[in-house]
Design an enzyme around this catalytic site. Structure first.
Site, PDB file in Angstrom:
ATOM      1  N   ASP A 176       0.825  -1.208   0.000  1.00  0.00           N
ATOM      2  CA  ASP A 176       0.000   0.000   0.000  1.00  0.00           C
ATOM      3  C   ASP A 176       0.863   1.263   0.000  1.00  0.00           C
ATOM      4  O   ASP A 176       2.088   1.201  -0.158  1.00  0.00           O
ATOM      5  CB  ASP A 176      -0.952  -0.055   1.193  1.00  0.00           C
ATOM      6  N   ASP A 231      -9.738   3.518  -3.700  1.00  0.00           N
ATOM      7  CA  ASP A 231     -10.478   2.334  -3.281  1.00  0.00           C
ATOM      8  C   ASP A 231     -11.881   2.307  -3.867  1.00  0.00           C
ATOM      9  O   ASP A 231     -12.558   3.328  -3.936  1.00  0.00           O
ATOM     10  CB  ASP A 231     -10.593   2.283  -1.766  1.00  0.00           C
TER      11      ASP A 231
END
Length: 673
Positions: A176, A231
């Site tokens: 991430d 996202d």
């Protein structure tokens, strides 16, 4: 968007604070603060993910809740086997954030949470491997992961962490982007690439930097896949926005290096099964990783039917590795074509709009050679037909017809393809009657014999044919055309209602075929005379990218009714509509209105990042648009002539950069009739 408790809530904020954190933390040499790298950095070339990875990730269904633990992960592996997911091609059982303790041990090693994973990660990996599956893990290319609890990230620990993952038997790493301390993205992700390579273990490398630094331009020799967007969330608007960002990037994808538009939301409950089939179809046409994000312990049979459709999966997993390209997208009617290794083309006819639409192309436009006829395989109906070259369907609202078309010399063994069509969706007031015309058109090279058609509506409605409902022979390019009278009983409640058009016919060889077209109709009320605030009027339908559309308040957060006073550039408006890109609100105007006016912009509740475009559509034609507006811009006036239109739609798009923070106000919106 990006509101608590989403893991990415803090991502943008943390990125904005990167420079300050770097100064405060004194991180002098992030890429090698704790590890020593080899003198010569190897390139990726790991031979992995030659087709897009398929698996599961727990985040969208469990987040950081206590239920995310060893027992749950092992149970998912069991379900892979028991529910046919492994047989369908799903391999990876991936852990997301919150698997570790917040602090490393005295030697700088990661420590699995002993409550969640009492036997450690290796024991979980061994169990997953015993099922013939693979295990994935998560960390961030920063000092901490994205969760607010502050779990350790990999920045400065790349070689040590990579070796731990390899020793545990990890097969996949999602890396991430939170708490990255402002360190160059290419540097951070390349260092972990080299660290994974140095372990000698084959580990698929998933770069999750949200498309912030255009990884499709540089990551092909760094990672096996890279996120192209922020996202996803479980809504039509979110899925649509992400799809639109990912579609133009087809040239970057190929075996071993894929565009990743984030996990599948299929089965999480925020969309209809029709929308979920679109989601799965378009992710497959885009050669996207297929990572199930729903709770498989609670998944419905419909969810399993969607995610295990072997013919659609074969599109995603085609070894040629081409991502589909857009052939057309006019008026929300999308045609996307994917070249397949066997020379065929998979063609997605995708309907973005809220009403049934005819979407068409040709086999040659999709890239196939000229031929007398073609074989057309419907990948959701699991039926094959022949077509003379037209590839067309009337596609339900938010639906996708997925067809695999080939210049097949055996085309004649298949019955002809027929297209079910209608001139418009029923739109009527309570107690009224409207005319509707349907068609059953032969697209094949051979005739459709003994063709018949039936139309069914809601219980209590009167649906009467006013023309022929059968025809002995329908030849290539001709149609069985039927007129109908549709009556809504007096007192019918305003709202949407379901209809089904059914056609049956026989092929020249005697094969009987039945085909159905579901579509929606609406009972409406006429608009009041004079000028009215749109925030006070009923709408026919609405869709929104984050939470519901709000009346006379801003969008607020994701819950209904949580908006604030509509505020643009410090000016507060008592009336209006609070939306969030991508948004579409339809009003019945009954050809009785003349204009729509509004003051539009990004609500002050978002201080940065919002970028939107406001559009007004009248009977399917765009009649006004602002162009891209940003958070920093004051309210803009928008006026549209809607004379003669029966339906007016207020549309907000994401400005082309995703829908993060796109809180869009239709302030002081008025309709004059």
């Amino acid at each position: 968007m990006r509101h608590l408790p989403s893991r990415t809530t803090g991502r943008r904020v943390l990125g904005a604070l990167a420079t300050a954190l770097l100064c405060a933390g004194g991180l002098a040499a992030p890429a090698a603060a704790h590890d020593s790298a080899p003198a010569a950095a190897p390139q990726l070339n790991n031979g992995l993910a030659l087709t897009p990875p398929m698996g599961f990730n727990n985040w969208n269904s469990t987040g950081c809740r206590a239920e995310f633990n060893e027992s749950m992960v092992k149970g998912i592996a069991d379900l892979f086997v028991d529910k046919g997911l492994k047989a369908a091609g799903y391999q990876y059982v991936n852990l997301d954030d919150c698997w570790a303790l917040p602090q490393r041990d005295a030697n700088g090693k990661l420590v699995p949470d002993p409550v969640r994973f009492p036997n450690g990660i290796k024991a979980v990996a061994d169990y997953v491997h015993s099922k013939g599956l693979k295990l994935g893990i998560y960390t961030s290319a920063g000092t901490k992961t994205c969760n607010s609890a502050g779990f350790p990230g990999g920045l400065g620990h790349e070689y040590s962490d990579a070796q731990q993952f390899a020793d545990w038997g990890v097969d996949y790493l999602k890396y991430d982007n939170c708490n990255n301390q402002g360190v160059d993205a290419i540097q951070r992700y390349t260092t972990m690439r080299d660290a994974l390579k140095a372990t000698g273990r084959p580990i698929v490398y998933s770069i999750c930097e949200w498309g912030s630094n255009k990884p499709w331009e540089w990551a092909a020799d760094v990672g096996n896949l890279w996120r192209t967007t922020g996202d996803i969330s479980d809504s039509w608007g979110s899925m649509l926005s992400i799809m639109k960002q990912n579609l133009p990037l087809a040239a970057a994808a190929g075996p071993g290096h894929w565009n990743d538009p984030d996990m599948l939301e299929v089965g999480n409950g925020g969309m209809t099964d029709t929308e979920y089939r679109t989601h799965f179809s378009m992710w497959s046409v885009m050669a996207s990783p297929l990572l199930i994000g729903s709770d498989l312990r609670k998944a419905t049979p419909e969810t399993f039917d969607i995610v295990t459709n072997s013919e659609v999966i074969a599109v995603d997993q085609d070894p040629l590795g081409k991502q589909g390209t857009v052939l057309s997208s006019e008026g929300g009617r999308w045609v996307v074509s994917k070249e397949m290794k066997d020379g065929s083309r998979t063609i997605a006819l995708f309907n973005e709009t809220g009403t049934a639409q005819r979407i068409a192309t040709t086999a040659q436009a999709a890239g196939l050679p000229k031929a007398t006829a073609y074989t057309e395989r419907d990948l959701w109906k699991h039926q094959s037909f022949n077509t003379a070259g037209t590839v067309s369907a009337t596609v339900p609202a938010h639906g996708t017809v997925l067809l695999r078309v080939s210049a097949d010399k055996q085309w004649a063994k298949n019955p002809p393809a027929v297209e079910l069509g209608l001139n418009s969706s029923p739109l009527l007031e309570s107690g009224a009657t409207v005319d509707l015309t349907t068609t059953v058109t032969d697209l094949g090279r051979t005739p459709a014999l003994q063709a018949s058609v039936a139309l069914t509506g809601p219980a209590g409605w009167k649906v009467t044919p006013a023309g022929p409902t059968s025809k002995a022979v329908v030849t290539t390019g001709t149609a069985l055309t039927t007129k109908w009278k549709v009556t809504a009983p007096a007192g019918t409640t305003v709202g949407a209602y379901d209809f089904t058009l059914t056609a049956a016919y026989r092929s020249p060889s005697g094969t009987r075929v039945e085909s159905q077209l579901p579509f929606g109709g609406s009972v409406v009320v006429p608009p009041p005379a004079g000028t009215s605030y749109l925030g006070d009027l009923p709408w026919m339908s609405s869709s929104n990218g984050w939470g519901p559309v709000e009346r006379n308040t801003s969008n607020g957060e994701s819950a209904a009714g949580d908006g604030k006073p509509i505020t643009l550039g410090g000016t507060v408006f008592a009336k209006g509509i609070g939306a969030h890109a991508a948004s579409d609100i339809a009003y019945y105007t009954g050809a009785k209105c003349s204009s729509v006016t509004a003051q539009v912009g990004v609500d002050d509740e978002k201080s940065t990042k919002g970028t939107v475009t406001f559009e007004i559509w009248a009977d399917g034609i765009k009649v006004a648009s602002t162009g891209v507006l940003t958070t920093a811009m004051p309210a803009q006036p928008l006026t549209a002539d809607v004379s003669g239109a029966k339906v007016v739609r207020l549309v907000v798009t994401d400005g082309g950069d995703g829908n993060d923070s796109d809180h869009a106000d239709w302030a002081d919106a008025q309709l004059s009739c």
